[in-house]
Design a protein around this motif. Sequence first.
Motif, mmCIF file in Angstrom:
data_model
loop_
_atom_site.group_PDB
_atom_site.id
_atom_site.type_symbol
_atom_site.label_atom_id
_atom_site.label_comp_id
_atom_site.label_asym_id
_atom_site.label_seq_id
_atom_site.Cartn_x
_atom_site.Cartn_y
_atom_site.Cartn_z
ATOM 1 N N PRO A 1 0.837 -1.208 0.000
ATOM 2 C CA PRO A 1 0.000 0.000 0.000
ATOM 3 C C PRO A 1 0.873 1.260 0.000
ATOM 4 N N GLY A 2 0.252 2.380 -0.349
ATOM 5 C CA GLY A 2 0.995 3.623 -0.503
ATOM 6 C C GLY A 2 1.790 4.039 0.719
ATOM 7 N N ASP A 3 1.219 3.887 1.933
ATOM 8 C CA ASP A 3 1.949 4.285 3.129
ATOM 9 C C ASP A 3 3.166 3.404 3.364
ATOM 10 N N GLU A 4 3.056 2.115 2.969
ATOM 11 C CA GLU A 4 4.201 1.217 3.102
ATOM 12 C C GLU A 4 5.270 1.540 2.061
ATOM 13 N N VAL A 5 4.860 1.969 0.881
ATOM 14 C CA VAL A 5 5.823 2.413 -0.132
ATOM 15 C C VAL A 5 6.625 3.591 0.409
ATOM 16 N N MET A 6 5.933 4.548 1.006
ATOM 17 C CA MET A 6 6.614 5.719 1.564
ATOM 18 C C MET A 6 7.579 5.300 2.673
ATOM 19 N N ARG A 7 7.138 4.385 3.539
ATOM 20 C CA ARG A 7 8.009 3.937 4.630
ATOM 21 C C ARG A 7 9.243 3.225 4.081
ATOM 22 N N SER A 8 9.067 2.435 3.024
ATOM 23 C CA SER A 8 10.202 1.725 2.419
ATOM 24 C C SER A 8 11.246 2.705 1.906
ATOM 25 N N ILE B 1 10.940 12.824 1.808
ATOM 26 C CA ILE B 1 10.619 12.301 0.484
ATOM 27 C C ILE B 1 10.778 13.397 -0.568
ATOM 28 N N GLU B 2 11.420 13.040 -1.665
ATOM 29 C CA GLU B 2 11.525 13.940 -2.808
ATOM 30 C C GLU B 2 10.766 13.326 -3.988
ATOM 31 N N VAL B 3 9.873 14.107 -4.580
ATOM 32 C CA VAL B 3 9.131 13.653 -5.750
ATOM 33 C C VAL B 3 9.981 13.954 -6.990
ATOM 34 N N ILE B 4 10.428 12.895 -7.659
ATOM 35 C CA ILE B 4 11.282 13.024 -8.833
ATOM 36 C C ILE B 4 10.467 13.254 -10.099
ATOM 37 N N GLY B 5 9.319 12.635 -10.159
ATOM 38 C CA GLY B 5 8.447 12.806 -11.308
ATOM 39 C C GLY B 5 7.001 12.680 -10.885
ATOM 40 N N SER B 6 6.145 13.572 -11.385
ATOM 41 C CA SER B 6 4.727 13.516 -11.081
ATOM 42 C C SER B 6 3.969 13.495 -12.404
ATOM 43 N N PHE B 7 3.004 12.597 -12.525
ATOM 44 C CA PHE B 7 2.320 12.393 -13.787
ATOM 45 C C PHE B 7 0.818 12.399 -13.577
ATOM 46 N N LYS B 8 0.111 12.976 -14.526
ATOM 47 C CA LYS B 8 -1.341 12.914 -14.466
ATOM 48 C C LYS B 8 -1.779 11.457 -14.579
ATOM 49 N N ALA B 9 -2.672 11.069 -13.690
ATOM 50 C CA ALA B 9 -3.163 9.686 -13.693
ATOM 51 C C ALA B 9 -4.660 9.686 -13.432
ATOM 52 N N PRO B 10 -5.445 10.261 -14.348
ATOM 53 C CA PRO B 10 -6.890 10.302 -14.127
ATOM 54 C C PRO B 10 -7.472 8.903 -14.006
ATOM 55 N N LEU B 11 -8.416 8.752 -13.108
ATOM 56 C CA LEU B 11 -9.074 7.457 -12.971
ATOM 57 C C LEU B 11 -10.015 7.225 -14.147
ATOM 58 N N LEU B 12 -10.085 5.976 -14.578
ATOM 59 C CA LEU B 12 -10.929 5.568 -15.689
ATOM 60 C C LEU B 12 -11.887 4.487 -15.222
ATOM 61 N N ALA B 13 -13.017 4.403 -15.893
ATOM 62 C CA ALA B 13 -13.940 3.296 -15.654
ATOM 63 C C ALA B 13 -13.470 2.131 -16.519
ATOM 64 N N VAL B 14 -13.041 1.051 -15.863
ATOM 65 C CA VAL B 14 -12.454 -0.089 -16.574
ATOM 66 C C VAL B 14 -13.436 -1.250 -16.522
ATOM 67 N N ARG C 1 14.220 8.935 -1.442
ATOM 68 C CA ARG C 1 14.523 9.585 -0.166
ATOM 69 C C ARG C 1 15.391 10.801 -0.420
ATOM 70 N N ARG C 2 15.010 11.912 0.139
ATOM 71 C CA ARG C 2 15.712 13.168 -0.087
ATOM 72 C C ARG C 2 17.167 13.078 0.371
ATOM 73 N N GLY C 3 18.070 13.448 -0.527
ATOM 74 C CA GLY C 3 19.489 13.496 -0.194
ATOM 75 C C GLY C 3 20.221 12.176 -0.270
ATOM 76 N N LEU D 1 6.983 4.107 -6.310
ATOM 77 C CA LEU D 1 5.908 4.490 -7.226
ATOM 78 C C LEU D 1 4.608 4.447 -6.440
ATOM 79 N N THR D 2 3.906 5.564 -6.379
ATOM 80 C CA THR D 2 2.707 5.586 -5.559
ATOM 81 C C THR D 2 1.690 6.553 -6.132
ATOM 82 N N PHE D 3 0.470 6.419 -5.668
ATOM 83 C CA PHE D 3 -0.681 7.150 -6.187
ATOM 84 C C PHE D 3 -1.063 8.242 -5.197
ATOM 85 N N ASN D 4 -1.128 9.506 -5.675
ATOM 86 C CA ASN D 4 -1.487 10.643 -4.821
ATOM 87 C C ASN D 4 -0.698 10.655 -3.509
#
Length: 304
Positions: free
Chosen positions: A128-135, A155-168, A275-277, A145-148
Motif C-alpha cells: 500500500p501507498g503508506d508502506e511504499v513511503m516507509r520503504s 521524500i523527494e518527488v522526482i516525477g509527477s504524472f497525471k493519472a486520471p481514474l478511468l472506468a475499466v 529519499r531526499r538526499g 511508485l505511488t498514487f497521490n
Amino acid sequence: MISSSYRYFLAISEDLSIRKAAERVHISPSALSRQVMLLEAEYGQPLLIRKANGVELTAAGDILLRHIHSLLRQEHALKGDLADLGNLQSGHVRVACGNGFATSLANLILPEFYELHPGVTYTVIVAPGDEVMRSIIEDQADIGLTFNPPSHPAIEVIGSFKAPLLAVMSPHATCRKLNEGVSLEDLAKLPLALPRFNHGIRRLVSQVEMAEGLRLRPAMESNSYEVLTSFIVNRRGVSLFPYFSVAQEVKEKKLNALPLTHAMFQSTTAAIVVRRGRHSSLAATEFLKHLKQQIRALEDTGRD
C-alpha cells in the motif's frame, strides 16, 4: 557489512516480536533475546520494552535503529559504487510500488530495461501507498511508485504524472451510451469492484461520494488488482483504475477503459519518489531515467 546482532535487532524492530523475528532469521527466540541483552550490556541502556503481545523500542532502541539504517545506507551505497565500476554490467535496483503499478512494471517497464542491462538485478516490493513511503524513508527501496502521495520532509518527488481514474470494464460490457463518459449515476447502476478503504483510489471515491451526496455500493472489495480485474472480466462489472494499472490488458483488448466525467477523478496523479538526499547507484539512476520515460509514454497512450 553490519554485524549479525544489528541485523537481528533490525528484524525485531520490523516485527515488534522476538518470536516472529526469530522465525524469520532462523534462530531460536532465546538466542535472539541473548543477542539483544548483549547489545544492552554493550551500550548500557535498555533497548526493548517487553510486553505480553510483543516488544516496543525504547528511546535508546530508536537511536540504535537509526544508526543501523545509516549503516545499511552506507553499505548499499558502497555496493552500488562498486557495481558502477562495471559500467552497469552489474548492480541492483530496489523498487517499492503500489499494487496498481506492479503489472505494468513487470510486463512493460522492467523487461525493456533488462534487455538493455541484463547484468542488473531487481527487488520489487508491492505494498500500500503508506508502506511504499516507509520503504523509501527507511532505505528499504531506492525508488517508489505511488498514487497521490502525501508530502513528507524525507521524500523527494522526482516525477509527477497525471493519472486520471478511468472506468475499466470488459469490452463486452461497454455500451454506446457510456463511450462518451461514465458518470457517478452510471457507476451506481453497474456491478462495482473497488480497492479496500486503505487504498488511495478508495479514499478518493469516498471524497467524491461526500462531495456529491451519493453512496456507491461495491459488489466486491479487494486489495488485489488481479482479483479486481478478474471480477470485471468475468462478471462484466466495472472498476476504477488509472491507465498505467491496466495498460497491458487494454493493449491486449481484454479490458476497455472509459473516461469518468467527475472532475475529481480527472485530477489524480502518480509519483516517482526517492529519499531526499540519498546517494543513488548508477543502476538506480539509469533505471529512474528509464522509468520516467516509460511512465510518460504510458501517460501519453492513455490520453489517446
